[in-house]
Design an enzyme around this catalytic site. Structure first.
Site, PDB file in Angstrom:
ATOM      1  N   GLU A  42      37.668  57.140  43.982  1.00 21.64           N
ATOM      2  CA  GLU A  42      37.357  57.336  42.568  1.00 21.64           C
ATOM      3  C   GLU A  42      35.920  57.836  42.386  1.00 21.64           C
ATOM      4  OE1 GLU A  42      37.502  54.656  38.447  1.00 21.64           O
ATOM      5  OE2 GLU A  42      37.197  53.673  40.385  1.00 21.64           O
ATOM      6  N   LYS A 115      42.530  57.787  32.945  1.00 25.03           N
ATOM      7  CA  LYS A 115      42.648  56.357  33.239  1.00 25.03           C
ATOM      8  C   LYS A 115      42.991  55.562  31.985  1.00 25.03           C
ATOM      9  CE  LYS A 115      39.922  52.817  35.691  1.00 25.03           C
ATOM     10  NZ  LYS A 115      38.669  52.646  36.464  1.00 25.03           N
ATOM     11  N   CYS A 152      42.041  53.054  39.921  1.00 23.27           N
ATOM     12  CA  CYS A 152      41.320  51.800  40.089  1.00 23.27           C
ATOM     13  C   CYS A 152      41.886  50.661  39.240  1.00 23.27           C
ATOM     14  CB  CYS A 152      39.836  52.021  39.830  1.00 23.27           C
ATOM     15  SG  CYS A 152      38.794  50.717  40.581  1.00 23.27           S
TER      16      CYS A 152
END
Length: 295
Positions: A42, A115, A152
């Site tokens: 990431e 995200k 993540c």
């Protein structure tokens, strides 16, 4: 269809060009090892800037079309014939996102995922920088299989993995930046982190690939030591390849996606789902609309 997946991990410096060069070197190494899909960690272009609130970091964000990492990875994908998810800090008009651009083998940009789950804790102040993603979960039909890619903190939510599986994913990929908890150094979440994603692999009967960074990065208030440990789990949740906590490295594993698909279908997990019973998942407090309304 045999497919070889790879995860790379390395320490990031303040030099954006150096980080891109490191990523390229590891991607080339993965391709030499036969990888068809290579996952890099990431926000690899820079140190993980979310350790603190600093408005100057907004200058790091770029539109997807202007991002040099995306352009460089497209050229690499064309040259090496590999699929490359590219984790970037995206500027879109007045908004900022933690995003991943999906580059297919051959270099075509398939699209972008933003995200969905944005964390906020000491050393991980992402809510200051990123709006919650507005793309919804997506899967990507690439030359080497249908990929579900999330980022993540997304990986801690079983809803993420199950949604990607229901959308048709055959492999789940999670680029990551996770390490020590600077407010309490006694906490080591490495094993918990891995077991969570091993559960995704086992519950959805598909491989999972996770790439994490290494090294210690220091901010004005917090320092974080990232614990690497990038890994690949098979469709039963077993870890079949794992990096250590400190080494710059590439790991690979090969899976026959046709065989895994047959195994998944025979197991019956998706056949026996009961979506009509899952309404509490659509609320934050677990109460259905009828329950919330009361008698």
């Amino acid at each position: 269809m045999p497919v070889t997946v790879a995860a790379a991990q390395f320490a990031c410096t303040e030099d954006r060009a150096e980080n891109l060069a490191r990523a390229e070197r590891l991607i080339r190494e993965a391709a030499r090892q036969g990888a068809n899909i290579v996952l890099v960690q990431e926000l690899f272009e820079t140190p993980y800037f979310c350790k603190e609130h600093d408005p100057s970091h907004f200058s790091l964000a770029l539109p997807i079309a202007d991002n040099p990492a995306v352009q460089r990875f497209q050229a690499l994908a064309r040259e090496l014939d590999v699929v490359l998810p590219v984790s970037v800090f995206e500027r879109a008009g007045k908004a900022f996102y933690n995003s991943i651009a999906i580059v297919d083998a051959g270099g075509q940009l398939l699209g972008t995922y933003r995200k969905s789950h944005i964390p906020e804790s000491p050393g991980y102040h992402e809510k200051f920088y990123f709006s919650p993603g507005d793309t919804g979960f997506k899967v990507w039909r690439t030359r080497f299989g249908t990929l579900g890619v999330a980022i993540c903190w997304d990986q801690w939510f079983p809803e993420t993995a199950r949604t990607l599986a229901l959308l048709g994913a055959e492999v789940l990929l999670f680029p990551t930046a996770i390490g020590s908890e600077p407010q309490d150094l006694s906490i080591d979440s490495r094993d918990h982190w891995q077991r969570t994603m091993q559960g995704h692999a086992a519950a959805n009967l598909m491989p999972v690939v996770a790439s994490n960074r290494i090294g210690t990065e220091r901010g004005a208030q917090w320092s974080v030591t990232y614990y690497g440990s990038s890994f690949i789990a098979d469709h039963t949740g077993a870890i079949v390849a794992q990096a250590d906590r400190t080494s710059e490295v590439v790991i690979t594993a090969t899976f026959d996606l046709d065989q895994i698909r047959a195994y998944r279908e025979a197991w019956g997990v998706f056949r026996d789902r009961r979506p009509e019973l899952y309404a509490p998942l659509l609320t934050l407090d677990g109460m259905t609309l009828e329950q919330s309304a009361g008698p």
